[in-house]
Write an enzyme that holds these catalytic residues in place. Sequence first.
Site, PDB file in Angstrom:
ATOM      1  N   ASP A  23       0.824  -1.216   0.000  1.00 41.12           N
ATOM      2  CA  ASP A  23       0.000   0.000   0.000  1.00 41.12           C
ATOM      3  C   ASP A  23       0.859   1.267   0.000  1.00 41.12           C
ATOM      4  O   ASP A  23       1.957   1.276   0.552  1.00 41.12           O
ATOM      5  CB  ASP A  23      -0.916  -0.026   1.239  1.00 41.12           C
ATOM      6  CG  ASP A  23      -2.040   0.987   1.135  1.00 41.12           C
ATOM      7  OD1 ASP A  23      -2.380   1.404   0.003  1.00 41.12           O
ATOM      8  OD2 ASP A  23      -2.592   1.354   2.192  1.00 41.12           O
ATOM      9  N   GLY A  24       0.318   2.314  -0.606  1.00 43.06           N
ATOM     10  CA  GLY A  24       0.960   3.636  -0.563  1.00 43.06           C
ATOM     11  C   GLY A  24       1.486   4.125  -1.903  1.00 43.06           C
ATOM     12  O   GLY A  24       2.163   5.157  -1.965  1.00 43.06           O
ATOM     13  N   ARG A  27       0.035   7.702  -2.764  1.00 43.01           N
ATOM     14  CA  ARG A  27       0.647   8.781  -1.969  1.00 43.01           C
ATOM     15  C   ARG A  27       2.097   9.028  -2.387  1.00 43.01           C
ATOM     16  O   ARG A  27       2.552  10.161  -2.420  1.00 43.01           O
ATOM     17  CB  ARG A  27       0.574   8.427  -0.468  1.00 43.01           C
ATOM     18  CG  ARG A  27      -0.781   8.748   0.137  1.00 43.01           C
ATOM     19  CD  ARG A  27      -1.004   8.032   1.440  1.00 43.01           C
ATOM     20  NE  ARG A  27      -1.356   6.633   1.222  1.00 43.01           N
ATOM     21  CZ  ARG A  27      -1.437   5.721   2.168  1.00 43.01           C
ATOM     22  NH1 ARG A  27      -1.142   6.033   3.424  1.00 43.01           N
ATOM     23  NH2 ARG A  27      -1.790   4.481   1.870  1.00 43.01           N
ATOM     24  N   TRP A  28       2.806   7.984  -2.716  1.00 42.07           N
ATOM     25  CA  TRP A  28       4.199   8.126  -3.183  1.00 42.07           C
ATOM     26  C   TRP A  28       4.224   9.005  -4.431  1.00 42.07           C
ATOM     27  O   TRP A  28       5.062   9.899  -4.562  1.00 42.07           O
ATOM     28  CB  TRP A  28       4.768   6.745  -3.481  1.00 42.07           C
ATOM     29  CG  TRP A  28       6.208   6.702  -3.907  1.00 42.07           C
ATOM     30  CD1 TRP A  28       7.300   6.521  -3.100  1.00 42.07           C
ATOM     31  CD2 TRP A  28       6.706   6.826  -5.249  1.00 42.07           C
ATOM     32  NE1 TRP A  28       8.447   6.524  -3.861  1.00 42.07           N
ATOM     33  CE2 TRP A  28       8.123   6.719  -5.182  1.00 42.07           C
ATOM     34  CE3 TRP A  28       6.111   7.021  -6.495  1.00 42.07           C
ATOM     35  CZ2 TRP A  28       8.939   6.803  -6.303  1.00 42.07           C
ATOM     36  CZ3 TRP A  28       6.927   7.106  -7.620  1.00 42.07           C
ATOM     37  CH2 TRP A  28       8.326   7.003  -7.519  1.00 42.07           C
ATOM     38  N   ARG A  36      -1.172   8.930 -10.065  1.00 41.76           N
ATOM     39  CA  ARG A  36      -1.178   7.740  -9.211  1.00 41.76           C
ATOM     40  C   ARG A  36      -0.570   6.525  -9.913  1.00 41.76           C
ATOM     41  O   ARG A  36       0.089   5.690  -9.289  1.00 41.76           O
ATOM     42  CB  ARG A  36      -2.623   7.402  -8.784  1.00 41.76           C
ATOM     43  CG  ARG A  36      -3.266   8.442  -7.881  1.00 41.76           C
ATOM     44  CD  ARG A  36      -4.707   8.044  -7.539  1.00 41.76           C
ATOM     45  NE  ARG A  36      -4.765   6.700  -6.989  1.00 41.76           N
ATOM     46  CZ  ARG A  36      -4.520   6.409  -5.706  1.00 41.76           C
ATOM     47  NH1 ARG A  36      -4.219   7.363  -4.854  1.00 41.76           N
ATOM     48  NH2 ARG A  36      -4.582   5.168  -5.295  1.00 41.76           N
ATOM     49  N   HIS A  40       2.119   3.116  -8.994  1.00 45.18           N
ATOM     50  CA  HIS A  40       1.977   1.663  -9.211  1.00 45.18           C
ATOM     51  C   HIS A  40       3.185   1.130  -9.982  1.00 45.18           C
ATOM     52  O   HIS A  40       3.725   0.077  -9.670  1.00 45.18           O
ATOM     53  CB  HIS A  40       0.689   1.355  -9.973  1.00 45.18           C
ATOM     54  CG  HIS A  40      -0.556   1.797  -9.255  1.00 45.18           C
ATOM     55  ND1 HIS A  40      -0.758   1.538  -7.920  1.00 45.18           N
ATOM     56  CD2 HIS A  40      -1.647   2.497  -9.680  1.00 45.18           C
ATOM     57  CE1 HIS A  40      -1.937   2.050  -7.553  1.00 45.18           C
ATOM     58  NE2 HIS A  40      -2.501   2.644  -8.596  1.00 45.18           N
ATOM     59  N   THR A  69     -11.015  -7.003  -4.126  1.00 46.39           N
ATOM     60  CA  THR A  69     -12.387  -6.959  -4.657  1.00 46.39           C
ATOM     61  C   THR A  69     -13.011  -5.585  -4.429  1.00 46.39           C
ATOM     62  O   THR A  69     -14.005  -5.247  -5.063  1.00 46.39           O
ATOM     63  CB  THR A  69     -13.271  -8.048  -4.006  1.00 46.39           C
ATOM     64  OG1 THR A  69     -13.087  -8.017  -2.582  1.00 46.39           O
ATOM     65  CG2 THR A  69     -12.908  -9.440  -4.510  1.00 46.39           C
ATOM     66  N   TRP A  72     -12.314  -2.259  -7.285  1.00 52.23           N
ATOM     67  CA  TRP A  72     -13.177  -1.894  -8.424  1.00 52.23           C
ATOM     68  C   TRP A  72     -13.860  -0.560  -8.192  1.00 52.23           C
ATOM     69  O   TRP A  72     -14.387   0.038  -9.123  1.00 52.23           O
ATOM     70  CB  TRP A  72     -14.237  -2.987  -8.651  1.00 52.23           C
ATOM     71  CG  TRP A  72     -13.666  -4.311  -9.053  1.00 52.23           C
ATOM     72  CD1 TRP A  72     -13.564  -5.422  -8.269  1.00 52.23           C
ATOM     73  CD2 TRP A  72     -13.125  -4.679 -10.330  1.00 52.23           C
ATOM     74  NE1 TRP A  72     -12.981  -6.458  -8.979  1.00 52.23           N
ATOM     75  CE2 TRP A  72     -12.707  -6.026 -10.250  1.00 52.23           C
ATOM     76  CE3 TRP A  72     -12.947  -3.996 -11.541  1.00 52.23           C
ATOM     77  CZ2 TRP A  72     -12.129  -6.710 -11.323  1.00 52.23           C
ATOM     78  CZ3 TRP A  72     -12.378  -4.674 -12.602  1.00 52.23           C
ATOM     79  CH2 TRP A  72     -11.974  -6.010 -12.488  1.00 52.23           C
ATOM     80  N   ARG A  74     -12.482   2.160  -7.532  1.00 55.40           N
ATOM     81  CA  ARG A  74     -11.635   3.274  -7.986  1.00 55.40           C
ATOM     82  C   ARG A  74     -12.109   3.782  -9.346  1.00 55.40           C
ATOM     83  O   ARG A  74     -12.977   3.179  -9.964  1.00 55.40           O
ATOM     84  CB  ARG A  74     -10.177   2.818  -8.048  1.00 55.40           C
ATOM     85  CG  ARG A  74      -9.675   2.454  -6.673  1.00 55.40           C
ATOM     86  CD  ARG A  74      -8.190   2.214  -6.631  1.00 55.40           C
ATOM     87  NE  ARG A  74      -7.796   1.925  -5.255  1.00 55.40           N
ATOM     88  CZ  ARG A  74      -6.559   1.948  -4.815  1.00 55.40           C
ATOM     89  NH1 ARG A  74      -5.564   2.227  -5.629  1.00 55.40           N
ATOM     90  NH2 ARG A  74      -6.290   1.687  -3.546  1.00 55.40           N
ATOM     91  N   LEU A 134      10.338 -20.870  -3.684  1.00 51.19           N
ATOM     92  CA  LEU A 134       9.378 -19.988  -3.005  1.00 51.19           C
ATOM     93  C   LEU A 134       8.073 -19.993  -3.786  1.00 51.19           C
ATOM     94  O   LEU A 134       8.084 -20.052  -5.020  1.00 51.19           O
ATOM     95  CB  LEU A 134       9.937 -18.557  -2.938  1.00 51.19           C
ATOM     96  CG  LEU A 134       9.050 -17.483  -2.296  1.00 51.19           C
ATOM     97  CD1 LEU A 134       9.870 -16.641  -1.315  1.00 51.19           C
ATOM     98  CD2 LEU A 134       8.435 -16.545  -3.326  1.00 51.19           C
ATOM     99  N   GLU A 210       1.380 -12.781  13.005  1.00 52.65           N
ATOM    100  CA  GLU A 210       1.963 -11.616  13.678  1.00 52.65           C
ATOM    101  C   GLU A 210       1.882 -10.448  12.703  1.00 52.65           C
ATOM    102  O   GLU A 210       2.190 -10.603  11.518  1.00 52.65           O
ATOM    103  CB  GLU A 210       3.431 -11.880  14.046  1.00 52.65           C
ATOM    104  CG  GLU A 210       3.622 -12.985  15.067  1.00 52.65           C
ATOM    105  CD  GLU A 210       3.044 -12.626  16.434  1.00 52.65           C
ATOM    106  OE1 GLU A 210       3.055 -11.425  16.788  1.00 52.65           O
ATOM    107  OE2 GLU A 210       2.595 -13.554  17.135  1.00 52.65           O
TER     108      GLU A 210
END
Length: 243
Positions: A23-24, A27-28, A36, A40, A69, A72, A74, A134, A210
């Site tokens: 997230d963010g 704002r970045w 925006r 991304h 979900t 959408w 936006r 992984l 955690e």
Amino acid sequence: MKSMKMPKIAAEKIPAHVAIVMDGNGRWAKERGLPRTAGHEAGEAALFDVIEGAIQIGVKEISAYAFSTENWRRSPDEVKFLMGFNRDVIRRRRDEMHAMGVRVRWVGRPKRLWSSVINELEEAETLTAKNKVLTLNMCVNYGGRSEIVDAATALAKDVKRGKVSAEKVTEKIFAKYLDQPQMRDVDLFLRSSGELRTSNFLPWQSVYAEFVFMDVLWPDVDRTTLWKAIEEYSHRDRRFGKA
Ligand code: IPE
Ligand code: IPE
Ligand code: MG
């Protein structure tokens, strides 16, 4: 930043499964006077650096929240960008992930998701199916509640068909109906950008996770951010209800 040395942590204190709310980005971009979408784009490098750092330190599974979900809601332009961007990133990074031994799996709902995105995810799943270093769960059009509702619906159908007895449903049986039944429980749940919420990410799998909330915007994250969070995790006392 990347010069930070990897912390030495005992293998049993390394989280096997790390869930990440990336997230963010918006704002970045805003801080830099950019659209925006530029945020991304800048977030892509963060994810792949984190994947490399995860392999180095011994994490076995990462779940990356790429599109919820709720996303959408936006603007149509941003939704369109995110769909195309996810499709392109998966295609562009597929061979690189395969070479690193990463197994890609899509976690999410087909409904509404662009078929071109589903196609790329499935191509990557097929190509990387045997990789063991992984597992990367790409959570695209994922929602925790929709996952549970879809599981309940599928289970109800099996009960009706007589395949499962309603009285015998256990947590283990229910979990078989989730989007990715083989997914481990989440050990460490990370969120960047300083927001203190889960936003519908992996509720079933995170009941004993955690949580580490990081005060950094996603495009500024790299493997050292992950390592710091794992260091904090390694000092936590996980009791799972025991005294
Ligand atoms: C996360 O960044 C990316 C997605 C949700 C797809 P945001 O786009 O939510 O960025 P902020 O939270 O507006 O800064
Ligand atoms: C969560 O971030 C979804 C993803 C990172 C894909 P959001 O930015 O959509 O979450 P809220 O709306 O701030 O809770
Ligand atoms: Mg956000």
